[in-house]
Write a protein that holds these residues in place. Structure first.
Motif, short mmCIF file in Angstrom:
data_model
loop_
_atom_site.label_atom_id
_atom_site.label_comp_id
_atom_site.label_asym_id
_atom_site.label_seq_id
_atom_site.Cartn_x
_atom_site.Cartn_y
_atom_site.Cartn_z
N LEU A 272 -21.70 -28.61 -37.07
CA LEU A 272 -21.92 -27.22 -37.46
C LEU A 272 -21.14 -26.93 -38.74
CD1 LEU A 272 -21.54 -25.61 -33.93
CD2 LEU A 272 -23.68 -25.96 -35.17
N ARG A 273 -21.72 -26.13 -39.62
CA ARG A 273 -21.05 -25.83 -40.88
C ARG A 273 -19.84 -24.93 -40.66
NH1 ARG A 273 -24.20 -27.31 -45.31
NH2 ARG A 273 -26.36 -27.83 -44.80
N GLY A 274 -19.96 -23.92 -39.84
CA GLY A 274 -18.84 -23.05 -39.54
C GLY A 274 -18.36 -22.26 -40.74
N GLU A 275 -17.29 -21.48 -40.54
CA GLU A 275 -16.75 -20.64 -41.61
C GLU A 275 -15.69 -21.36 -42.42
OE1 GLU A 275 -15.31 -17.06 -39.89
OE2 GLU A 275 -17.27 -16.40 -39.14
N ARG A 276 -14.97 -22.29 -41.79
CA ARG A 276 -13.85 -22.95 -42.47
C ARG A 276 -14.16 -24.38 -42.89
NH1 ARG A 276 -8.82 -21.09 -38.51
NH2 ARG A 276 -9.15 -18.83 -38.71
N VAL A 277 -14.80 -25.14 -42.04
CA VAL A 277 -15.10 -26.54 -42.34
C VAL A 277 -16.55 -26.83 -41.99
CG1 VAL A 277 -12.72 -27.29 -41.95
CG2 VAL A 277 -14.33 -27.30 -40.05
N ASP A 278 -17.07 -27.88 -42.59
CA ASP A 278 -18.43 -28.33 -42.33
C ASP A 278 -18.37 -29.57 -41.46
OD1 ASP A 278 -21.01 -29.27 -42.36
OD2 ASP A 278 -21.34 -28.87 -44.48
N PHE B 264 -17.44 -34.68 -41.03
CA PHE B 264 -16.70 -35.49 -40.05
C PHE B 264 -17.63 -36.40 -39.24
CE2 PHE B 264 -14.37 -31.65 -40.97
CZ PHE B 264 -13.08 -32.09 -41.17
N ALA B 265 -18.89 -36.49 -39.67
CA ALA B 265 -19.86 -37.31 -38.94
C ALA B 265 -19.43 -38.77 -38.90
CB ALA B 265 -21.24 -37.16 -39.57
N ALA B 266 -18.97 -39.29 -40.02
CA ALA B 266 -18.57 -40.70 -40.05
C ALA B 266 -17.42 -40.97 -39.10
CB ALA B 266 -18.19 -41.09 -41.48
N ALA B 267 -16.47 -40.02 -39.05
CA ALA B 267 -15.34 -40.19 -38.14
C ALA B 267 -15.80 -40.18 -36.69
CB ALA B 267 -14.32 -39.08 -38.38
N ALA B 268 -16.77 -39.33 -36.39
CA ALA B 268 -17.28 -39.27 -35.02
C ALA B 268 -17.96 -40.58 -34.63
CB ALA B 268 -18.27 -38.11 -34.87
#
Length: 462
Positions: free
Chosen positions: A31-37, A41-45
């Protein structure tokens, strides 16, 4: 929906929205969210073991992509949860939804502990009750799950109906209709309309639908006319199907009563604090009885079902015997009044202090309701009323209008100042209630008192 996920990419682990929670076989929802996208972090996941990513823009990982940003990602998450809900229901699992202006989280926690005695139970952590938390909870269920207990919240008309489409409940519990979110809804009638969407979503009685309604709340009792499900009522009056009689509080503020359910009676002593917990426990008893538990088994289970979610009538005993009641997760006029009554019960024979913050989202009735709580605190005879923040100032004004009140009222700007005011005044064995809406951050007061260590020397110096 499109993407680069392969048929061999099997999601066999949890569904998470925080990459730090990803593990082998999980699905990471970006989710893009208000603070971070989250896409960043997909690669880390994936490195942590995630089988795929659900998102709205390309990532360097196996992915299921939707157009439309976060709204469509959340909608896709809901569709996945609906599929799982249908599968587990077909396999024999029961979904229970709980709503109300207050008490949802505690009731959900109690019910999950009681039903877990009958079979594997899934319930959300804390107040995971919105369009994201709701499907994430459902997606934790599997073929072994016997019960799914869901907390169903609303900030407007149609919200609960939407959540019920994601995970259709067979049993729905309505605890109360109060003043929480009055500013958003515009009045209690609108709140009742929204809460009643739960019972409207239930299957009819012939298909096993059960609406569990609070007989002591007229707005809830009236919902019997809005459902095709069988109605079971709970309350303290003689007409309720599941009843509590002889309610009293012990010295620790825990309720004891006689439970009557299914033609049987049993003595109950709750492990959670506050007289308001009686109705929560009765709702739990009504659902448990639907699954075949008798009065004695229900009473035994309730006696062991303790607090789970943080900052909800959380009682801490400090080294000098001071009791801190941290109820800082949220507040509305009804829960404030209940907390003050509980403070009076716990503090019998001891000095009582109430640290109160503002109640959010009350709309045009905000000043009136804050002044009323101030009067209640003064009439309850607290030895010290500490009002935190400018928005809570009408509480102090309400207290000041009570003739002959004892104790002092202190207005402070923030939690740190409240801790300082308390440490100057507390003596050993005093009782402190900390209560306010979540945005007030008053849990910092309770935590500050605990961190300050023994207050005996400070108290004796007064």
């Amino acid at each position: 929906m499109s993407g680069s996920a392969r048929p061999t990419d099997v999601v066999a682990g949890p569904v998470v929205v925080d990459s730090r929670g990803a593990g082998p076989g999980s699905l990471f929802v970006a989710l893009r969210g208000e603070r971070v996208d989250g896409h960043d972090f997909a690669a880390a996941a994936v490195e942590a073991g995630a089988a795929a990513v659900l998102g709205s823009r390309p990532v360097d990982a196996p992915a299921l992509l939707v157009d439309g940003g976060d709204d469509e990602v959340v909608a896709a998450l809901g569709r996945l949860a609906r599929e799982v809900a249908e599968r587990i229901s077909a396999a024999g699992a029961d979904i229970v939804g709980i709503t109300g202006s207050s008490g949802k989280t505690t009731t959900k926690d109690l019910l999950a502990q009681v039903l877990d005695r009958l079979g594997p139970t899934v319930a959300p952590a804390g107040s995971f009750n919105n369009e994201i938390g709701h499907p994430l909870t459902v997606l934790r269920a599997d073929e072994r799950t016997r019960f799914v207990v869901l907390e169903v919240a609303a900030r407007g008309i149609g919200h609960i109906a939407h959540l019920c489409r994601i995970a259709p409940p067979r049993i729905g519990v309505v605890l109360n209709v109060g003043s929480a979110h009055m500013g958003e809804f515009g009045g209690k009638e609108a709140i009742a309309q929204a809460k009643g969407e739960l019972v409207e979503a239930l299957p009819d009685a012939e298909r096993g639908g059960v609406a569990v309604l609070n007989a002591d709340d007229p707005a809830v009792a009236a919902m019997a006319g809005r459902t095709r499900a069988r109605v079971v009522t709970f309350g303290t009056g003689p007409g309720a199907d599941v009843r509590a009689a002889g309610v009293r509080l012990d010295a620790a503020g825990r309720a004891e009563f006689t439970l009557a359910v299914g033609g049987e009676t049993a003595s109950v002593r709750l492990a959670v604090v506050g007289e308001h917990q009686v109705h929560n426990a009765l709702a739990v008893a009504a659902v448990a009885a639907e699954f075949g538990m008798g009065a004695r088994d229900i009473a035994a289970a309730l006696a062991e079902a303790g607090p789970v979610s943080r900052w909800r009538m959380e009682v801490t005993e400090l080294a000098d015997g001071t009791t801190v009641v941290n109820d800082a997760y949220n507040a509305n006029p009804e829960s404030m009044a209940a907390a003050l009554r509980t403070l009076g019960s716990i503090a019998e024979g001891r000095r009582a202090f109430a640290v109160l913050g503002h109640m959010a989202e009350l709309g045009e009735r905000s000043r009136e309701e804050h002044e009323r709580i101030g009067r209640l605190a003064a009439e309850a005879g607290v030895d010290g009323l500490i009002v935190v923040g400018e928005e809570a100032a009408p509480i102090a004004e309400g207290a000041a209008g009570v003739e002959g009140r004892r104790g002092e009222t202190i207005a402070v700007p923030d939690a740190a100042a409240a801790v300082a005011a308390l440490t100057e005044r507390l003596r050993p064995k005093d009782v402190v209630l900390v209560k306010g809406s979540r945005v007030a951050g008053l849990e910092q007061v309770a935590e500050g008192l605990s961190a300050a260590g023994p207050l005996a020397e400070q108290g004796e110096a007064q």
